[in-house]
Write an enzyme that holds these catalytic residues in place. Structure first.
Site, PDB file in Angstrom:
ATOM      1  N   LEU A 133       7.237  13.530 -19.526  1.00 25.07           N
ATOM      2  CA  LEU A 133       8.692  13.583 -19.641  1.00 25.07           C
ATOM      3  C   LEU A 133       9.214  12.417 -20.476  1.00 25.07           C
ATOM      4  O   LEU A 133       9.964  12.603 -21.425  1.00 25.07           O
ATOM      5  CB  LEU A 133       9.328  13.555 -18.246  1.00 25.07           C
ATOM      6  CG  LEU A 133      10.851  13.457 -18.177  1.00 25.07           C
ATOM      7  CD1 LEU A 133      11.520  14.668 -18.821  1.00 25.07           C
ATOM      8  CD2 LEU A 133      11.316  13.291 -16.720  1.00 25.07           C
ATOM      9  N   GLU A 135       9.749   9.237 -23.063  1.00 21.70           N
ATOM     10  CA  GLU A 135       9.484   9.036 -24.485  1.00 21.70           C
ATOM     11  C   GLU A 135       9.795   7.584 -24.845  1.00 21.70           C
ATOM     12  O   GLU A 135      10.419   6.864 -24.059  1.00 21.70           O
ATOM     13  CB  GLU A 135      10.325  10.000 -25.325  1.00 21.70           C
ATOM     14  CG  GLU A 135       9.995  11.457 -25.051  1.00 21.70           C
ATOM     15  CD  GLU A 135      10.744  12.434 -25.960  1.00 21.70           C
ATOM     16  OE1 GLU A 135      11.532  11.972 -26.820  1.00 21.70           O
ATOM     17  OE2 GLU A 135      10.525  13.649 -25.803  1.00 21.70           O
ATOM     18  N   THR A 166       0.709   8.586 -17.576  1.00 19.64           N
ATOM     19  CA  THR A 166      -0.457   8.348 -16.730  1.00 19.64           C
ATOM     20  C   THR A 166      -1.464   9.474 -16.944  1.00 19.64           C
ATOM     21  O   THR A 166      -1.098  10.641 -16.940  1.00 19.64           O
ATOM     22  CB  THR A 166      -0.047   8.289 -15.251  1.00 19.64           C
ATOM     23  OG1 THR A 166       0.913   7.246 -15.072  1.00 19.64           O
ATOM     24  CG2 THR A 166      -1.255   8.005 -14.364  1.00 19.64           C
ATOM     25  N   ARG A 275      -9.772 -18.215   8.485  1.00 21.75           N
ATOM     26  CA  ARG A 275      -9.507 -19.503   7.842  1.00 21.75           C
ATOM     27  C   ARG A 275      -9.061 -20.533   8.879  1.00 21.75           C
ATOM     28  O   ARG A 275      -8.128 -20.287   9.657  1.00 21.75           O
ATOM     29  CB  ARG A 275      -8.409 -19.329   6.795  1.00 21.75           C
ATOM     30  CG  ARG A 275      -7.948 -20.617   6.125  1.00 21.75           C
ATOM     31  CD  ARG A 275      -9.008 -21.218   5.246  1.00 21.75           C
ATOM     32  NE  ARG A 275      -8.432 -22.271   4.401  1.00 21.75           N
ATOM     33  CZ  ARG A 275      -9.156 -23.089   3.666  1.00 21.75           C
ATOM     34  NH1 ARG A 275     -10.477 -22.983   3.680  1.00 21.75           N
ATOM     35  NH2 ARG A 275      -8.566 -24.007   2.914  1.00 21.75           N
ATOM     36  N   GLN A 343       0.498 -15.633  -0.755  1.00 27.73           N
ATOM     37  CA  GLN A 343       0.909 -16.927  -0.196  1.00 27.73           C
ATOM     38  C   GLN A 343       0.048 -17.297   1.005  1.00 27.73           C
ATOM     39  O   GLN A 343      -0.354 -18.457   1.167  1.00 27.73           O
ATOM     40  CB  GLN A 343       2.384 -16.882   0.196  1.00 27.73           C
ATOM     41  CG  GLN A 343       2.958 -18.207   0.643  1.00 27.73           C
ATOM     42  CD  GLN A 343       3.101 -19.199  -0.503  1.00 27.73           C
ATOM     43  OE1 GLN A 343       3.185 -18.797  -1.653  1.00 27.73           O
ATOM     44  NE2 GLN A 343       3.113 -20.482  -0.186  1.00 27.73           N
ATOM     45  N   ILE A 344      -0.238 -16.341   1.857  1.00 23.88           N
ATOM     46  CA  ILE A 344      -1.032 -16.618   3.061  1.00 23.88           C
ATOM     47  C   ILE A 344      -2.454 -17.043   2.693  1.00 23.88           C
ATOM     48  O   ILE A 344      -3.033 -17.933   3.322  1.00 23.88           O
ATOM     49  CB  ILE A 344      -1.030 -15.386   3.984  1.00 23.88           C
ATOM     50  CG1 ILE A 344       0.360 -15.220   4.621  1.00 23.88           C
ATOM     51  CG2 ILE A 344      -2.113 -15.493   5.060  1.00 23.88           C
ATOM     52  CD1 ILE A 344       0.555 -13.921   5.364  1.00 23.88           C
ATOM     53  N   GLY A 346      -3.177 -18.618   0.072  1.00 27.17           N
ATOM     54  CA  GLY A 346      -3.101 -19.888  -0.635  1.00 27.17           C
ATOM     55  C   GLY A 346      -3.777 -19.816  -1.991  1.00 27.17           C
ATOM     56  O   GLY A 346      -3.648 -18.834  -2.727  1.00 27.17           O
ATOM     57  N   GLY A 347      -4.535 -20.828  -2.336  1.00 28.82           N
ATOM     58  CA  GLY A 347      -5.216 -20.854  -3.631  1.00 28.82           C
ATOM     59  C   GLY A 347      -6.163 -19.689  -3.817  1.00 28.82           C
ATOM     60  O   GLY A 347      -6.314 -19.155  -4.924  1.00 28.82           O
ATOM     61  N   GLU A 370       8.431   6.653 -12.158  1.00 24.08           N
ATOM     62  CA  GLU A 370       9.147   7.807 -11.582  1.00 24.08           C
ATOM     63  C   GLU A 370      10.568   7.458 -11.161  1.00 24.08           C
ATOM     64  O   GLU A 370      11.034   7.835 -10.073  1.00 24.08           O
ATOM     65  CB  GLU A 370       8.334   8.422 -10.441  1.00 24.08           C
ATOM     66  CG  GLU A 370       7.054   9.048 -10.982  1.00 24.08           C
ATOM     67  CD  GLU A 370       6.305   9.890  -9.979  1.00 24.08           C
ATOM     68  OE1 GLU A 370       6.943  10.489  -9.106  1.00 24.08           O
ATOM     69  OE2 GLU A 370       5.075   9.964 -10.098  1.00 24.08           O
TER      70      GLU A 370
END
Length: 390
Positions: A133, A135, A166, A275, A343-344, A346-347, A370
């Site tokens: 659809l 363009e 897609t 962790r 974020q949880i 971390g690095g 969509e």
């Protein structure tokens, strides 16, 4: 890589058949999708063999008529299948959603002869579809599309360029919207175009920040000739067909978004339990526990919203407003939840050794495809207070 199978969501399914279906999907996800997801996304490999397996397993035509190879499943069930697949790998979940979208015009508006001729291969014969659809100059303003189809005897000759497709270049068929008449929405007609049609070609796939395994490409139609028997619906009905397809497609995107969000939450919970900092698991810290609680609540609310809209659709009731709300809420939720998951961690969340950064990159596109989320807000507002400039 630390990809893990998604945790099993406690689903409320209407039948034993639906429960068996979800169990099958989870087996396929665990055995065939999750183990290769990170590596194949990193290299940009499209998993065509997975879609072949889904077709052979009866999963490519779930919401369509069993008479033509479909699964006769309600949208309430189909969307939960999408969520499971998207949690395993968004390329697969989104791919199934796009195939369902591409099949809609033929399944809902095709003639009996067209459906008998084409639907069995599309729903269960291994073919993969794409929806054309948008363009280069008409994205949100889809009614201004320029691709044109001109009658030539018993055929139509199509010229133009489609964008952001897609499965562009890997699909077996394309549902193409082209202008056959006046400017505006009433001059657009739908066509079922085979991928091997002479004059049809795909550009090199776009280089994207996420969903690298799912090819997105421009589609060029240079004198593509299709018989009138491949015109779907009446002349000028194409835009209405396109919008109707998008109402259902937005529910598919909503379900995929919740799948990605659930995968990110699962990753964050697993990491937080393992962790240790300051002598204990970081899951014991209240600030982090509140983050996880908010993430889980947003996901559950999104899942309830898309399922509520699906049940309206299954009951034959209007659901366009609720579909827009589900797409808006679920994709915004996916963006928030995946960001919090990074974020949880971390690095580690910022490295490709863990999937959290991939989920975050993938979530962003769901707010765009969509119908952008700004368009969803316009749709919702029109249902509330009417069109602009009355």
């Amino acid at each position: 890589m630390h990809d893990r199978a998604p945790q099993l969501v406690d689903r409320q399914l209407p039948t034993d058949e639906a429960r068996d279906l979800i169990a099958l999907v989870r087996d396929i996800a665990r055995q065939e999708i999750v183990p290769r997801a990170a590596e194949e996304e990193d290299t940009g490999r499209f998993p065509r063999e997975v879609f072949t397996l889904l077709s052979a397993s009866g999963l490519l035509g779930l919401p369509y008529d069993a008479e033509y190879g479909g699964g006769d499943q309600p949208y309430e069930v189909y969307l939960q299948v999408l969520e499971e697949l998207a949690a395993a790998r968004l390329t697969v979940g989104l791919g199934l959603s796009v195939h369902t979208l591409a099949s809609y015009a033929l399944a809902a508006h095709g003639t009996k002869q067209q459906q008998v001729e084409h639907l069995p291969a599309i729903l269960g014969g291994g073919l993969l579809g794409a929806y054309a659809l948008s363009e280069p100059s008409s994205g949100s303003d889809a009614a201004s599309l320029r691709t044109r189809a001109v009658r030539d005897g018993g055929d139509w000759v199509i010229n133009g360029t489609k964008a952001w497709i897609t499965h562009g270049g890997v699909a077996d068929f394309y549902t193409v919207m082209a202008r056959t008449g006046e400017e505006g929405p009433r001059g657009i007609t739908a066509f079922l175009v085979p991928a091997d049609a002479e004059g049809l070609s795909a550009a090199a796939p776009e280089k994207k920040m996420g969903l690298k395994g799912s090819p997105t490409a421009q589609l060029h139609l240079d004198g593509v000739r299709v018989p009138d028997s491949r015109r779907i619906g009446e002349e000028g009905q194409g835009f209405a067909i396109a919008l109707s397809a998008l109402d259902s497609g937005r529910l598919g995107i909503a379900a995929c978004a919740i799948g990605v969000a659930q995968a990110a939450l699962d990753e964050a919970v697993g990491y937080a339990r393992q962790r240790r900092q300051f002598g204990r698991a970081i899951a014991d810290f209240q600030g982090l526990r509140f983050m996880l609680a908010d993430m889980a609540t947003q996901i559950e609310a999104g899942r309830a919203l898309y399922l509520s809209a699906a049940r309206l659709r299954d009951a034959g009731r209007p659901f366009a407003r609720q579909a827009a709300m589900a797409k808006l809420h679920c994709t915004d939720t996916a963006m928030r939840v995946t960001t919090d998951a990074v974020q949880i961690l971390g690095g580690y969340g910022y490295t490709a050794d863990f999937p959290a950064e991939r989920y975050m990159r993938e979530a962003k596109v769901l707010q765009i495809v969509e119908g952008t989320n700004q368009i969803q807000r316009m749709v919702i507002a029109r249902h509330l207070v009417g069109p602009e400039g009355r």
